[in-house]
Design a protein around this motif. Structure first.
Motif, PDB file in Angstrom:
ATOM      1  N   ARG A 139       1.862  -7.624   2.371  1.00 53.37           N
ATOM      2  CA  ARG A 139       3.378  -7.560   2.006  1.00 53.37           C
ATOM      3  C   ARG A 139       3.648  -8.827   0.806  1.00 53.37           C
ATOM      4  NH1 ARG A 139       7.030  -8.184   0.727  1.00 53.37           N
ATOM      5  NH2 ARG A 139       8.827  -8.417   2.040  1.00 53.37           N
TER       6      ARG A 139
ATOM      7  N   ARG B  76       5.118  -6.796 -15.189  1.00 51.93           N
ATOM      8  CA  ARG B  76       3.974  -6.791 -14.957  1.00 51.93           C
ATOM      9  C   ARG B  76       3.456  -7.940 -14.203  1.00 51.93           C
ATOM     10  NH1 ARG B  76       0.306  -7.149 -13.636  1.00 51.93           N
ATOM     11  NH2 ARG B  76      -1.729  -7.077 -15.000  1.00 51.93           N
TER      12      ARG B  76
ATOM     13  N   LEU C 273       5.193   2.248   2.692  1.00 53.79           N
ATOM     14  CA  LEU C 273       5.107   0.980   2.249  1.00 53.79           C
ATOM     15  C   LEU C 273       3.561   0.779   1.853  1.00 53.79           C
ATOM     16  CD1 LEU C 273       5.984  -1.969   1.704  1.00 53.79           C
ATOM     17  CD2 LEU C 273       5.361  -2.471   3.964  1.00 53.79           C
TER      18      LEU C 273
ATOM     19  N   MET D 128      -2.726 -12.722  -5.049  1.00 52.07           N
ATOM     20  CA  MET D 128      -2.771 -13.218  -6.371  1.00 52.07           C
ATOM     21  C   MET D 128      -3.762 -14.688  -6.402  1.00 52.07           C
ATOM     22  SD  MET D 128       1.171 -12.972  -7.401  1.00 52.07           S
ATOM     23  CE  MET D 128       1.236 -14.227  -8.774  1.00 52.07           C
TER      24      MET D 128
ATOM     25  N   PRO E  73       2.700 -10.813  -2.178  1.00 52.41           N
ATOM     26  CA  PRO E  73       1.659 -10.695  -3.377  1.00 52.41           C
ATOM     27  C   PRO E  73       0.875 -12.042  -3.712  1.00 52.41           C
ATOM     28  CG  PRO E  73       4.293 -10.831  -3.907  1.00 52.41           C
ATOM     29  CD  PRO E  73       3.901 -10.629  -2.448  1.00 52.41           C
ATOM     30  N   GLU E  74       1.666 -13.022  -3.374  1.00 53.00           N
ATOM     31  CA  GLU E  74       0.949 -14.566  -3.709  1.00 53.00           C
ATOM     32  C   GLU E  74      -0.564 -14.531  -3.216  1.00 53.00           C
ATOM     33  OE1 GLU E  74       3.656 -13.933  -2.296  1.00 53.00           O
ATOM     34  OE2 GLU E  74       4.285 -15.525  -0.723  1.00 53.00           O
TER      35      GLU E  74
ATOM     36  N   GLU F 135       0.885   2.553   0.665  1.00 54.76           N
ATOM     37  CA  GLU F 135       0.675   3.330  -0.473  1.00 54.76           C
ATOM     38  C   GLU F 135       1.329   2.453  -1.848  1.00 54.76           C
ATOM     39  OE1 GLU F 135       3.127   5.158  -2.792  1.00 54.76           O
ATOM     40  OE2 GLU F 135       1.454   6.063  -3.910  1.00 54.76           O
ATOM     41  N   LEU F 136       2.495   2.041  -1.601  1.00 51.83           N
ATOM     42  CA  LEU F 136       3.046   1.269  -2.552  1.00 51.83           C
ATOM     43  C   LEU F 136       2.263  -0.063  -2.838  1.00 51.83           C
ATOM     44  CD1 LEU F 136       5.257   0.684  -4.795  1.00 51.83           C
ATOM     45  CD2 LEU F 136       6.549  -0.307  -2.841  1.00 51.83           C
ATOM     46  N   GLU F 137       2.006  -0.563  -1.838  1.00 50.33           N
ATOM     47  CA  GLU F 137       1.597  -2.171  -1.748  1.00 50.33           C
ATOM     48  C   GLU F 137       0.032  -2.038  -2.304  1.00 50.33           C
ATOM     49  OE1 GLU F 137       3.082  -4.568  -1.620  1.00 50.33           O
ATOM     50  OE2 GLU F 137       4.849  -4.681  -0.050  1.00 50.33           O
TER      51      GLU F 137
ATOM     52  N   ARG G 209      -1.352  -0.137  -4.128  1.00 50.37           N
ATOM     53  CA  ARG G 209      -1.687   0.206  -5.540  1.00 50.37           C
ATOM     54  C   ARG G 209      -1.233  -0.750  -6.315  1.00 50.37           C
ATOM     55  NH1 ARG G 209       2.417   5.081  -6.490  1.00 50.37           N
ATOM     56  NH2 ARG G 209       1.578   4.426  -8.744  1.00 50.37           N
ATOM     57  N   THR G 210       0.068  -1.656  -5.867  1.00 43.68           N
ATOM     58  CA  THR G 210       0.499  -2.642  -6.660  1.00 43.68           C
ATOM     59  C   THR G 210      -0.659  -4.125  -6.511  1.00 43.68           C
ATOM     60  OG1 THR G 210       2.663  -2.167  -5.999  1.00 43.68           O
ATOM     61  CG2 THR G 210       2.382  -4.382  -6.767  1.00 43.68           C
ATOM     62  N   ARG G 211      -0.986  -4.304  -5.318  1.00 48.04           N
ATOM     63  CA  ARG G 211      -2.092  -5.350  -5.353  1.00 48.04           C
ATOM     64  C   ARG G 211      -2.996  -5.069  -6.519  1.00 48.04           C
ATOM     65  NH1 ARG G 211       1.823  -6.990  -4.334  1.00 48.04           N
ATOM     66  NH2 ARG G 211       2.598  -7.274  -2.054  1.00 48.04           N
TER      67      ARG G 211
ATOM     68  N   VAL H  53      -3.039  -3.247  -9.367  1.00 42.36           N
ATOM     69  CA  VAL H  53      -2.387  -3.207 -10.513  1.00 42.36           C
ATOM     70  C   VAL H  53      -2.112  -4.765 -11.141  1.00 42.36           C
ATOM     71  CG1 VAL H  53      -0.685  -2.427 -12.071  1.00 42.36           C
ATOM     72  CG2 VAL H  53      -1.770  -0.749 -10.625  1.00 42.36           C
ATOM     73  N   ASP H  54      -1.446  -5.459 -10.201  1.00 41.83           N
ATOM     74  CA  ASP H  54      -0.798  -6.677 -10.430  1.00 41.83           C
ATOM     75  C   ASP H  54      -1.877  -7.775 -10.747  1.00 41.83           C
ATOM     76  OD1 ASP H  54       1.656  -5.893 -10.716  1.00 41.83           O
ATOM     77  OD2 ASP H  54       2.178  -6.646  -8.632  1.00 41.83           O
TER      78      ASP H  54
ATOM     79  N   LEU I 146       5.685   2.357 -10.473  1.00 44.79           N
ATOM     80  CA  LEU I 146       5.292   1.413  -9.242  1.00 44.79           C
ATOM     81  C   LEU I 146       5.767   0.121  -9.442  1.00 44.79           C
ATOM     82  CD1 LEU I 146       2.879   0.886  -7.390  1.00 44.79           C
ATOM     83  CD2 LEU I 146       1.526   0.117  -9.348  1.00 44.79           C
TER      84      LEU I 146
ATOM     85  N   GLN J  56      -5.042  -6.825 -11.865  1.00 41.30           N
ATOM     86  CA  GLN J  56      -5.958  -6.428 -12.890  1.00 41.30           C
ATOM     87  C   GLN J  56      -7.214  -5.918 -12.214  1.00 41.30           C
ATOM     88  OE1 GLN J  56      -5.244  -6.194 -16.397  1.00 41.30           O
ATOM     89  NE2 GLN J  56      -3.800  -7.949 -16.927  1.00 41.30           N
TER      90      GLN J  56
END
Lengths: 249, 249
Positions: free
Chosen positions: B181, A181, B211, B187, B183-184, B213-215, B217-219, B221-222, A214, B224
């Motif tokens: 693309r 995570r 890409l 974050m 994540p930092e 759709e994934l990114e 959602r991930t940003r 979730v990661d 994911l 919070q």
């Protein structure tokens, strides 16, 4: 019997090992309350994976133990005394006899009065090459009515270090379940030249499947790791979804 | 007319502004080769979004200009001289007259002989509150036969700083398209207390939809951030897929 040579993140050599094409066996186990049965089942699946050509074999999180915080102490083993640790002894023996590398999912580890959720890595000579202690313990917030409740930190202490290990199958970064995570862990492994990042996991349906789908895709994309020949991939191992052995590479 | 008060990442106050429930308008534009037409269309959509109750309105990347590296210089504007910058002037005027906050997608910026891909942020008094220069330029590798080729760095210089801006709608972190693309960046915005992270974008079908759709959602979730009342969400704006104005919060 087996020697203990745990390699820390800091001491991982900067010279990245070569990678060749190889087959990965991902074992899923239905854990019972009998430790000896769990060990027998795991050994059988490792052997089946090797017979199908796998040279890197992965087990899931807490494969020797029901995933229940009150049972971790009972099933725990001491990584510094493998001859008295039946789960680790089996992994060492089977890795050596089959000539394979094993990312040994995780088992409860006991050390100096503490418990950890720890992943052992064995090389084809039976050597314990590394262990990773789960860094990010899984503590659920207040559950919804009827939902599962779980607080891993009730009984388990958190690991403090990332783990990179050089194996016959390349440089591998290890995380355990909820470690996935946190993007910074996979990013650090990618920066260290890892070819694979493996996350043994165990999750339930109310918290796991959607998130894992994911997260594993994202860790691969964000770290420029493509599931293809010779390239880095993010692997994950979990209890119920994958076939006993699949060709991932 | 409008004052220029660009707020840097470093100087963003640590006291996080309050957030209340509000509606976000996400505008998608079909860009033409006529800058004046693009400005007219953008203003019309901003007005339509405001009439539907949006108090935060977002435009896509390079909304005043065809996405072609050889045209960026022709369509570029000077952010330090808004009275001579028709795209920025319109955004300032419409933000002020409608009393809304605008994340102005991006336009080509000219500054000291360089071009940047820059996002202006206007407050409801018409003030330019921040600008974000795209940090991660989109340079495609060798294309497959028949695929699109694009190398943004042929003409555009990269920004060097993250951008956080406090608005009437909360603290907002800005990225532009390919910035998602990495994540930092998200974050760092989460660590700075951002309520929203907005990524104006423009992508084509061969490199983008899967890409993104994934990114996005991930940003979420990661970091919070959950797309829900009063909570942080990751927004993205792109050319072709969203309805002209949608209620995102």
């Amino acid at each position: 019997m087996a020697t203990v040579a745990v390699q820390s993140f800091v001491s991982a050599p900067l010279q990245v090992p070569k990678v060749t094409q190889f087959k990965i066996g991902i074992c899923q186990l239905k854990v019972t309350t009998e430790k000896s049965a769990n060990i027998f089942n795991a050994r059988s699946m490792i052997q089946a994976a090797a017979e199908q050509g796998a040279s890197l074999i992965l087990l899931p999180e807490m494969w020797n133990c029901p995933y229940s915080t009150d049972l971790f102490a009972k099933f725990a083993e001491d990584f510094s005394d493998i001859d008295s640790a039946p789960s680790l002894l089996m992994l060492s023996e089977v890795a050596s006899s089959l000539g394979v590398t094993i990312i040994g999912g995780s088992i409860p580890e006991k050390d100096a009065g503490q418990l950890y959720n720890s992943c052992p890595v064995f090389g084809p000579n039976g050597e314990l090459k590394a262990k990773h202690r789960k860094i990010h313990l899984f503590d659920m917030g207040k559950p919804l009515p009827g939902e599962v409740q779980f607080k891993e930190s009730d009984n388990i202490s958190a690991g403090e270090k990332p783990t990179v290990v050089d194996t016959d199958c390349g440089r591998i970064g290890i995380g355990i379940c909820h470690d996935i995570r946190f993007p910074e862990l996979a990013m650090s492994y990618s920066a260290r030249g890892a070819h694979l990042v493996c996350y043994p996991g165990a999750f339930n349906m109310s918290t796991g499947a959607t998130l894992w789908e994911l997260e594993q895709r994202t860790r691969a994309v964000d770290n420029q790791v493509i599931p293809c020949y010779f390239m880095m991939i993010v692997l994950y191992v979990f209890m119920w979804y994958l076939a006993p052995c699949c060709e991932a590479c």
